[in-house]
Design an enzyme around this catalytic site. Structure first.
Site, short mmCIF file in Angstrom:
data_model
loop_
_atom_site.label_atom_id
_atom_site.label_comp_id
_atom_site.label_asym_id
_atom_site.label_seq_id
_atom_site.Cartn_x
_atom_site.Cartn_y
_atom_site.Cartn_z
N GLU A 1 7.65 24.89 -8.23
CA GLU A 1 6.92 24.31 -9.12
C GLU A 1 6.16 25.12 -10.08
O GLU A 1 5.59 26.46 -9.62
CB GLU A 1 5.69 23.45 -8.36
CG GLU A 1 6.53 22.30 -7.48
CD GLU A 1 5.48 21.35 -7.02
OE1 GLU A 1 6.01 20.40 -6.45
OE2 GLU A 1 4.31 21.67 -6.97
N GLN B 1 6.62 39.02 4.61
CA GLN B 1 6.61 38.95 3.21
C GLN B 1 5.09 39.33 3.28
O GLN B 1 4.41 39.37 2.09
CB GLN B 1 6.56 37.38 2.91
CG GLN B 1 7.88 36.70 2.92
CD GLN B 1 7.84 35.12 2.81
OE1 GLN B 1 6.81 34.80 2.32
NE2 GLN B 1 9.03 34.54 2.97
N TYR C 1 -2.19 19.05 -4.88
CA TYR C 1 -0.60 19.52 -5.50
C TYR C 1 0.27 18.88 -4.34
O TYR C 1 1.40 19.26 -4.83
CB TYR C 1 -0.69 21.03 -5.94
CG TYR C 1 -1.60 21.21 -6.77
CD1 TYR C 1 -1.01 20.59 -8.24
CD2 TYR C 1 -2.98 21.50 -6.90
CE1 TYR C 1 -1.88 20.76 -9.51
CE2 TYR C 1 -3.77 21.52 -8.03
CZ TYR C 1 -3.40 21.42 -9.39
OH TYR C 1 -3.94 21.27 -10.29
N TYR D 1 15.26 23.11 4.53
CA TYR D 1 16.25 23.79 4.17
C TYR D 1 17.56 23.12 5.27
O TYR D 1 18.71 23.28 5.04
CB TYR D 1 16.03 25.17 4.90
CG TYR D 1 15.15 26.00 4.08
CD1 TYR D 1 15.28 26.21 2.44
CD2 TYR D 1 13.78 26.18 4.30
CE1 TYR D 1 14.58 26.94 1.70
CE2 TYR D 1 12.98 26.93 3.65
CZ TYR D 1 13.39 27.30 2.46
OH TYR D 1 12.35 28.08 1.52
N HIS E 1 4.87 33.25 3.67
CA HIS E 1 3.75 32.56 2.84
C HIS E 1 2.36 32.95 2.82
O HIS E 1 1.32 32.37 3.17
CB HIS E 1 3.77 31.24 3.06
CG HIS E 1 5.22 30.57 3.14
ND1 HIS E 1 5.57 29.18 3.40
CD2 HIS E 1 6.48 31.07 2.68
CE1 HIS E 1 6.87 28.94 3.32
NE2 HIS E 1 7.58 30.21 2.85
#
Length: 353
Positions: free
Chosen positions: A229, A73, A239, A250, A137
């Site tokens: 979210e 990513q 958070y 998963y 991420h």
């Protein structure tokens, strides 16, 4: 103002009647972010490390982009044109930067040449400390606050506990000054061992971020299996990831301690099942006044644009057509039209009346 040459237009049904979906440029690999220059032309990032200037549907590579770690990513991620671009010519980029055997999210700035072909005076303003292995991420959006400081979102790099560790940048939103220094008003500058750039923490992987019409910061972030979210980001707030979540691992296993805990923020909205949210835009109402202040979020998984509205926030509608595949970014154009980058189509589209 640049006039773009449209290839074709399709219709997309919406609460405001049929919208026109027009392809403005195509032939991209993995378009990750878009932003407008004052002349109406467009900058587009591709995750493999390419920055392109697009005018009238024609693409030109911009040289001088810093080296990126294009793995998983990671790669070249967001692009942001600041309010003073006409004077400064500065462009901000987030990217995965090589750090030893791993990589970390970084924020750089450079000056765009008058002919839009090269970045010069490129310098890194911030990079996550320390780096991490793996390709998951990274975040990472960059937003200019009203006071000129910069917010950057960072994922937790697949290391869940790091999002609760103020000694690490992972899983946070950071705030820096435009020269890379730490603003005096950051919440953890006086906390022993904390990274002073951190503005909020407990995030999993925020890939959408924008200011609302009052200047408040919002993010859209990936959950695991469920629990994506939308959060209003407040100074010093936690958070919750991975202590609380509305999703599951998963594997199906429970995440953390449940859905709520004192001292941890609740999302303004969450999706279950996950839609894999990416770009987030908050709309001015210029072309569609009824949508003023609404939040638009692209879905990578279900190929639509989510429109969130109201207090409390609800998903008011899903904007969907054959072109809305894997929406990576959304931006409002100067005329109030909504532009989006589709990974599936390798193209940039315009929504208009």
């Amino acid at each position: 103002m640049t006039v773009f040459t449209a290839s074709y237009a399709e219709k997309l049904p919406s609460s405001q009647g049929d919208l026109s979906v027009t392809m403005m440029a195509d032939g991209f690999d993995v378009p990750w972010a878009i932003d407008f220059l004052p002349d109406g032309s467009l900058l587009v990032t591709e995750r493999d490390g390419q920055l392109l200037h697009v005018r009238a549907g024609r693409k030109q590579h911009v040289k001088g982009v810093p080296p990126v770690a294009a793995e998983g990513q990671g790669g070249l991620l967001d692009v942001m044109v600041p309010r003073d671009f006409t004077q400064s010519r500065e462009v901000f980029l987030t990217f995965a930067r090589r750090q030893g055997r791993g990589a970390g999210t970084a924020l750089a700035v450079g000056r765009l040449s008058p002919d839009n072909t090269r970045l010069t005076d490129v310098r890194v303003l911030f990079e996550a400390a320390p780096g991490a292995l793996g390709g998951r991420h990274f975040g990472a959006r960059v937003v200019e606050a009203r006071d000129g400081s910069l917010f950057t979102s960072l994922g937790e790099r697949g290391d869940r506990p790091s999002a609760q560790n103020l000694r690490l940048h992972q899983g946070s939103v950071v705030r820096i000054n435009r020269d890379g220094s730490v603003p005096a008003g950051n919440p953890f500058t006086g906390t022993q061992g904390a990274q002073p750039e951190i503005w909020s923490y407990g995030h999993r992987n925020p890939q959408g971020m924008a200011l609302d019409l009052q200047g408040n910061l919002w993010v859209a972030e990936h959950g695991a299996k469920g629990g994506d979210e939308v959060n209003r980001v407040r100074k010093g707030a936690n958070y919750g990831w991975p202590v609380i979540s509305y999703g599951r691992h998963y594997s199906g296993g429970k995440i953390g301690e449940g859905t709520a805990k004192p001292g941890m923020e609740q999302p303004e909205w969450y999706w279950d099942p996950s839609i894999a949210p990416s770009g987030l835009m908050i709309y001015s109402g210029r072309m569609w006044p009824q949508w003023r202040g609404d939040i638009f979020v692209g879905s990578l998984k279900f190929d639509y644009i989510s429109r969130l509205s109201g207090t409390p926030l609800i998903e008011a509608e899903q904007l969907r057509s054959g072109e809305t595949g894997r929406i990576r970014d959304l931006q409002e154009a100067p005329d109030g039209s909504i532009w989006f980058a589709s990974e599936s189509e390798g193209a940039v589209y315009r929504l208009s009346r």
